[in-house]
Design a protein around this motif. Structure first.
Motif, PDB file in Angstrom:
ATOM      1  N   SER A 263      45.383  40.176  41.541  1.00 52.70           N
ATOM      2  CA  SER A 263      44.062  39.938  40.909  1.00 52.70           C
ATOM      3  C   SER A 263      43.835  40.865  39.646  1.00 52.70           C
ATOM      4  O   SER A 263      43.124  40.570  38.641  1.00 52.70           O
ATOM      5  CB  SER A 263      42.858  40.122  41.883  1.00 52.70           C
ATOM      6  OG  SER A 263      42.878  41.252  42.235  1.00 52.70           O
TER       7      SER A 263
ATOM      8  N   MET B 160      44.746  39.324  36.418  1.00 57.66           N
ATOM      9  CA  MET B 160      43.592  38.540  36.137  1.00 57.66           C
ATOM     10  C   MET B 160      42.622  39.251  35.468  1.00 57.66           C
ATOM     11  O   MET B 160      41.976  38.848  34.495  1.00 57.66           O
ATOM     12  CB  MET B 160      42.967  37.954  37.270  1.00 57.66           C
ATOM     13  CG  MET B 160      41.841  36.756  36.958  1.00 57.66           C
ATOM     14  SD  MET B 160      42.417  35.380  35.770  1.00 57.66           S
ATOM     15  CE  MET B 160      41.204  34.349  35.785  1.00 57.66           C
TER      16      MET B 160
ATOM     17  N   VAL C  56      41.665  38.741  31.561  1.00 62.35           N
ATOM     18  CA  VAL C  56      40.037  38.425  30.953  1.00 62.35           C
ATOM     19  C   VAL C  56      39.621  39.328  29.914  1.00 62.35           C
ATOM     20  O   VAL C  56      39.218  38.801  29.059  1.00 62.35           O
ATOM     21  CB  VAL C  56      39.237  38.613  32.148  1.00 62.35           C
ATOM     22  CG1 VAL C  56      37.632  38.512  31.939  1.00 62.35           C
ATOM     23  CG2 VAL C  56      39.666  37.336  33.101  1.00 62.35           C
TER      24      VAL C  56
ATOM     25  N   ARG D 177      38.477  32.309  32.028  1.00 62.87           N
ATOM     26  CA  ARG D 177      38.494  31.446  33.272  1.00 62.87           C
ATOM     27  C   ARG D 177      39.823  31.341  33.838  1.00 62.87           C
ATOM     28  O   ARG D 177      40.142  31.315  34.960  1.00 62.87           O
ATOM     29  CB  ARG D 177      38.040  30.034  32.958  1.00 62.87           C
ATOM     30  CG  ARG D 177      36.391  30.157  32.984  1.00 62.87           C
ATOM     31  CD  ARG D 177      35.877  28.677  32.702  1.00 62.87           C
ATOM     32  NE  ARG D 177      36.513  28.010  31.511  1.00 62.87           N
ATOM     33  CZ  ARG D 177      35.887  28.180  30.301  1.00 62.87           C
ATOM     34  NH1 ARG D 177      34.801  28.938  30.200  1.00 62.87           N
ATOM     35  NH2 ARG D 177      36.494  27.430  29.207  1.00 62.87           N
ATOM     36  N   ASN D 178      40.890  31.225  32.883  1.00 62.48           N
ATOM     37  CA  ASN D 178      42.178  30.609  33.463  1.00 62.48           C
ATOM     38  C   ASN D 178      43.366  31.684  32.766  1.00 62.48           C
ATOM     39  O   ASN D 178      44.515  31.139  33.636  1.00 62.48           O
ATOM     40  CB  ASN D 178      42.507  29.171  32.745  1.00 62.48           C
ATOM     41  CG  ASN D 178      41.444  28.299  33.069  1.00 62.48           C
ATOM     42  OD1 ASN D 178      40.820  28.075  34.128  1.00 62.48           O
ATOM     43  ND2 ASN D 178      41.004  27.566  32.011  1.00 62.48           N
TER      44      ASN D 178
ATOM     45  N   GLY E 120      46.271  31.541  35.558  1.00 60.90           N
ATOM     46  CA  GLY E 120      45.295  32.205  36.705  1.00 60.90           C
ATOM     47  C   GLY E 120      45.041  30.858  37.440  1.00 60.90           C
ATOM     48  O   GLY E 120      45.118  29.820  37.425  1.00 60.90           O
TER      49      GLY E 120
ATOM     50  N   VAL F   9      41.851  29.907  40.690  1.00 62.31           N
ATOM     51  CA  VAL F   9      40.483  29.953  40.873  1.00 62.31           C
ATOM     52  C   VAL F   9      40.289  31.171  41.723  1.00 62.31           C
ATOM     53  O   VAL F   9      39.203  31.857  41.728  1.00 62.31           O
ATOM     54  CB  VAL F   9      39.857  28.616  41.568  1.00 62.31           C
ATOM     55  CG1 VAL F   9      38.465  28.817  42.132  1.00 62.31           C
ATOM     56  CG2 VAL F   9      39.934  27.330  40.678  1.00 62.31           C
TER      57      VAL F   9
ATOM     58  N   GLN G  79      41.798  34.016  41.867  1.00 65.43           N
ATOM     59  CA  GLN G  79      41.840  35.205  41.248  1.00 65.43           C
ATOM     60  C   GLN G  79      40.564  35.275  40.193  1.00 65.43           C
ATOM     61  O   GLN G  79      40.191  36.308  40.122  1.00 65.43           O
ATOM     62  CB  GLN G  79      43.100  35.156  40.355  1.00 65.43           C
ATOM     63  CG  GLN G  79      44.437  35.548  41.178  1.00 65.43           C
ATOM     64  CD  GLN G  79      45.453  34.784  40.598  1.00 65.43           C
ATOM     65  OE1 GLN G  79      45.492  34.010  39.546  1.00 65.43           O
ATOM     66  NE2 GLN G  79      46.918  35.078  41.037  1.00 65.43           N
ATOM     67  N   ARG G  80      40.123  34.134  39.784  1.00 65.14           N
ATOM     68  CA  ARG G  80      39.064  34.174  39.131  1.00 65.14           C
ATOM     69  C   ARG G  80      37.805  34.708  40.062  1.00 65.14           C
ATOM     70  O   ARG G  80      36.857  35.516  39.607  1.00 65.14           O
ATOM     71  CB  ARG G  80      38.655  32.963  38.490  1.00 65.14           C
ATOM     72  CG  ARG G  80      37.285  32.820  37.507  1.00 65.14           C
ATOM     73  CD  ARG G  80      36.717  31.613  37.274  1.00 65.14           C
ATOM     74  NE  ARG G  80      38.137  30.643  37.091  1.00 65.14           N
ATOM     75  CZ  ARG G  80      37.802  29.395  36.668  1.00 65.14           C
ATOM     76  NH1 ARG G  80      36.792  28.537  37.032  1.00 65.14           N
ATOM     77  NH2 ARG G  80      38.801  28.694  36.425  1.00 65.14           N
ATOM     78  N   LYS G  81      37.697  34.085  41.274  1.00 68.34           N
ATOM     79  CA  LYS G  81      36.619  34.566  42.199  1.00 68.34           C
ATOM     80  C   LYS G  81      36.700  35.942  42.287  1.00 68.34           C
ATOM     81  O   LYS G  81      35.731  36.761  42.831  1.00 68.34           O
ATOM     82  CB  LYS G  81      36.687  33.850  43.379  1.00 68.34           C
ATOM     83  CG  LYS G  81      36.004  32.576  43.220  1.00 68.34           C
ATOM     84  CD  LYS G  81      36.160  31.523  44.758  1.00 68.34           C
ATOM     85  CE  LYS G  81      35.742  30.145  44.245  1.00 68.34           C
ATOM     86  NZ  LYS G  81      35.614  29.295  45.647  1.00 68.34           N
TER      87      LYS G  81
ATOM     88  N   VAL H  79      32.664  39.369  32.147  1.00 65.64           N
ATOM     89  CA  VAL H  79      32.636  38.018  32.930  1.00 65.64           C
ATOM     90  C   VAL H  79      31.810  36.995  32.376  1.00 65.64           C
ATOM     91  O   VAL H  79      31.772  35.703  32.734  1.00 65.64           O
ATOM     92  CB  VAL H  79      32.418  38.218  34.407  1.00 65.64           C
ATOM     93  CG1 VAL H  79      33.521  38.977  34.827  1.00 65.64           C
ATOM     94  CG2 VAL H  79      31.036  38.959  34.528  1.00 65.64           C
TER      95      VAL H  79
ATOM     96  N   VAL I  49      33.121  33.428  31.265  1.00 67.12           N
ATOM     97  CA  VAL I  49      33.544  32.597  32.335  1.00 67.12           C
ATOM     98  C   VAL I  49      32.589  31.242  31.931  1.00 67.12           C
ATOM     99  O   VAL I  49      33.013  30.108  32.311  1.00 67.12           O
ATOM    100  CB  VAL I  49      33.437  33.043  34.012  1.00 67.12           C
ATOM    101  CG1 VAL I  49      33.475  31.874  34.879  1.00 67.12           C
ATOM    102  CG2 VAL I  49      34.508  34.193  33.991  1.00 67.12           C
TER     103      VAL I  49
END
Length: 354
Positions: free
Chosen positions: A9, A12, A16, A192-193, A199, A201, A203-205, A275, A278
Motif C-alpha cells: 500500500s 499506492m 497517488v 484511483r488506479n 493498483g 481497490v 490498495q486504494r481503500k 485523496v 479519487v
C-alpha cells in the motif's frame, strides 16, 4: 508496455502523490540540464503584465498577461489561457508556453492555480480540483471582459495536471473554444488506479483509511502533515520517474520558489488533501465538448502517455492525438527543441485565428 503491480500500500500512496512507479518506457533521464531546456525563457518580443481577478469562490487568482509587443488594442485579439503542471507555479513551464505563443501573435494568460504560487488560498498546496477547474473559467471571465480580446476566440493549454483541469472546465464552459493538453496527467485516474491501472481497490481503500486517520492528527494539532515525496536531495535508489521530476523541480533547471515558500514544500502536498483526486473524473462526458476541437500532445516515451490516449479514445471529433517522438513527460515542460510549437500555433490559428 509491461504492467508492474503494486507490492504494498505504501507504493499506492507514492503513486497517488506523484504517479511514481517504475518508469514503464525505460527512458533514462540525463544528468544535469538536458539540451534545449529553457524553462526561464525571456522573450524580447512580448510584454508581461501581472494581473489578478476573482473566481466564484471569492479568491484572487494571479496571472501573467503576455502581450505581443506592438499589439493593436483597437483590434479584438484571440487569447489563450495556460495552466501549469500539478503542484507547480506559472513560472514553471506555463510562462515558457505563454511567451512562445504570444510571439506568434496570441494574447496569453499564464495563471497560478488557487493555493499555489501568487494566487490566494489557504492552506498552501491544497488539492482542490473543483477550485482548480473554476480558475480556468475565472480566467475566461477576465479575458472576455478586456476590450481588446474577442470573447468568442478564447482557448486553453493545460500542461500535465492542468490538462485534466482544463478539460474539466471545458465540459462546463463553452466559452473555451479550443482545448489543447500537453503531457497530460489525469489526476483522478492516477489517484484511483496508479499508472497503467496497476493498483487495486484494496490498495486504494488502504490509502483512504490512512488519510482519514491522519485527519485526526491534523485536526488536533492544527497543522497539515506534508509528505516529502520529492525531497531536496535525491536518494541514490530513486526510481526513474522520481528522478525525472526531481531533475526539473529540484535543480536550477526548474526551481521557481513562490514568495514566502520553501523549497521543501514546493510540489509536496498532504495525503489528506491529495485523496480528493479519487473523486475527480475529468474524462467523464468529455464527448460533450464537441464540436469544439481537442488536441492531445504527448511524448511517445512518456510515462504519462496513457492519459492522452484515454482522453482521445473517449473524446468526440474533432480531435487529434499528436505524438512527439523520442521524448518523455518532463521533456515537454521546457525543452524548446522538442516542444511542437508549430503544431500548437497551427491548431490555435485554425480554431481561434489571431
Amino acid at each position: 508496455m509491461r504492467k508492474i503491480p503494486f507490492t504494498s500500500s505504501r507504493q499506492m500512496f507514492t503513486t497517488v502523490l506523484m504517479g511514481v512507479l517504475i518508469y514503464m518506457a525505460g527512458v533514462a533521464s540525463a544528468a544535469g540540464i538536458p539540451n534545449g531546456a529553457d524553462n526561464f525563457y525571456k522573450s524580447d518580443k512580448v510584454a508581461v503584465q501581472k494581473v489578478s481577478f476573482k473566481n466564484q469562490f471569492d479568491m484572487q487568482v494571479a496571472g501573467n498577461l503576455v502581450l505581443p509587443k506592438g499589439l493593436d488594442r483597437t483590434f479584438k485579439s484571440a487569447a489563450i489561457i495556460v495552466g501549469h503542471p500539478m503542484g507547480a507555479v506559472k513560472e514553471q513551464s506555463s510562462m515558457l508556453y505563454a511567451q512562445k505563443l504570444a510571439e506568434q501573435g496570441f494574447v496569453t494568460l499564464a495563471i497560478d492555480l488557487p493555493f499555489w504560487g501568487e494566487s490566494e488560498g489557504l492552506p498552501r498546496n491544497l488539492v482542490a480540483p473543483e477550485v482548480y477547474t473554476e480558475a480556468f473559467s475565472a480566467a475566461v471571465d477576465y479575458l472576455g471582459t478586456r476590450d481588446f480580446i474577442d470573447r468568442e476566440r478564447i482557448g486553453v493549454v493545460g500542461i500535465c495536471g492542468s490538462g485534466s483541469f482544463a478539460i474539466n472546465a471545458a465540459k462546463m464552459d463553452p466559452r473555451l473554444k479550443a482545448i489543447a493538453t500537453v503531457a497530460m496527467y489525469d489526476m483522478g485516474g492516477v489517484a484511483r488506479n496508479g499508472l497503467n491501472h496497476s493498483g487495486t481497490v484494496e490498495q486504494r481503500k488502504a490509502m483512504l483509511a490512512k488519510a482519514a486517520e491522519q485527519r485526526y492528527t491534523e485536526f488536533t494539532t492544527g497543522k497539515g502533515i506534508f509528505l516529502n515525496y520529492l525531497p531536496v536531495k535525491l536518494r541514490p535508489d530513486a526510481d526513474p520517474i522520481t528522478r525525472e521530476f526531481w531533475e526539473f523541480y529540484r535543480t536550477p533547471r526548474g526551481i521557481a520558489i513562490p514568495k514566502g515558500r520553501t523549497l521543501e514544500l514546493t510540489q509536496n502536498r498532504m495525503l489528506t488533501s491529495e485523496v480528493r483526486f479519487v473523486n475527480f473524473y475529468p474524462f467523464n462526458d468529455i464527448e460533450t465538448i464537441a464540436p469544439r476541437p481537442l488536441l492531445f500532445i504527448t511524448g511517445d516515451q512518456s510515462h504519462s502517455k496513457e492519459f492522452s490516449q484515454d482522453a482521445y479514445k473517449l473524446a468526440a471529433e474533432p480531435k487529434e492525438l499528436y505524438w512527439v517522438a523520442g521524448v518523455g513527460h518532463v521533456d515537454l515542460y521546457d525543452r524548446v527543441d522538442v516542444i511542437p510549437w508549430a503544431k500548437l500555433t497551427s491548431f490555435f490559428t485554425k480554431n481561434l485565428g489571431k
